[in-house]
Scaffold this motif. Sequence first.
Motif, short mmCIF file in Angstrom:
data_model
loop_
_atom_site.label_atom_id
_atom_site.label_comp_id
_atom_site.label_asym_id
_atom_site.label_seq_id
_atom_site.Cartn_x
_atom_site.Cartn_y
_atom_site.Cartn_z
N GLY A 26 -28.37 34.02 -3.02
CA GLY A 26 -28.50 35.48 -3.03
C GLY A 26 -29.29 36.01 -4.22
O GLY A 26 -29.27 37.20 -4.48
N LEU A 27 -29.96 35.13 -4.94
CA LEU A 27 -30.75 35.56 -6.11
C LEU A 27 -32.16 36.01 -5.74
O LEU A 27 -32.84 36.64 -6.54
N ALA A 28 -32.60 35.65 -4.53
CA ALA A 28 -33.94 36.02 -4.09
C ALA A 28 -34.02 37.53 -3.88
O ALA A 28 -33.06 38.18 -3.50
N HIS A 35 -40.12 31.17 -0.11
CA HIS A 35 -40.81 29.88 0.03
C HIS A 35 -42.33 30.06 0.02
O HIS A 35 -42.86 31.03 0.55
N ARG A 36 -43.01 29.13 -0.64
CA ARG A 36 -44.47 29.06 -0.73
C ARG A 36 -45.10 30.23 -1.50
O ARG A 36 -46.21 30.64 -1.22
N ARG A 37 -44.36 30.76 -2.46
CA ARG A 37 -44.90 31.83 -3.31
C ARG A 37 -44.20 31.79 -4.66
O ARG A 37 -43.21 31.10 -4.83
N ILE A 38 -44.73 32.54 -5.63
CA ILE A 38 -43.99 32.73 -6.87
C ILE A 38 -42.83 33.63 -6.49
O ILE A 38 -43.04 34.78 -6.09
N PRO A 39 -41.60 33.12 -6.55
CA PRO A 39 -40.48 33.88 -6.00
C PRO A 39 -40.04 35.05 -6.88
O PRO A 39 -39.95 34.94 -8.09
N ASN A 40 -39.79 36.18 -6.21
CA ASN A 40 -39.18 37.30 -6.90
C ASN A 40 -37.68 37.05 -6.91
O ASN A 40 -37.12 36.49 -5.97
N PHE A 41 -37.02 37.44 -7.98
CA PHE A 41 -35.59 37.18 -8.11
C PHE A 41 -34.92 38.34 -8.81
O PHE A 41 -35.55 39.10 -9.54
N LYS A 42 -33.64 38.49 -8.55
CA LYS A 42 -32.86 39.54 -9.19
C LYS A 42 -32.87 39.28 -10.70
O LYS A 42 -32.58 38.19 -11.14
#
Length: 103
Positions: A26-28, A35-42
């Motif tokens: 649930g941090l995304a 997936h397949r990107r620089i992930p954004n996160f909380k």
Amino acid sequence: PETPQEGSASKGDIRQKVWDYLEASGLADFPRPVHRRIPNFKGASHAATRLLGLQEFKAAKTVKINPDAPQKNARFLTLEVSNSTVAPLRRRVGLWCLVASHG
């Protein structure tokens, strides 16, 4: 140059595990899926504020920052401390954008 040791994880394996963990925990954050990107996160905006404590960041005249969502606050902070930022233009291979602060 070092060669991967037998049984070690590849860069792709590690990325996959991180992406899976961010989604499952649930941090995304938007945009999803990560997936397949620089992930954004909380907490990405808060994490960017840690740049302000780095001597290298304070001394830099130009900072390269990707145009991805998790680095949005880093772009604002860079310009706020009177630096310039350079970023690759999305979907334009080889083109870069330079934004200079006048503060």
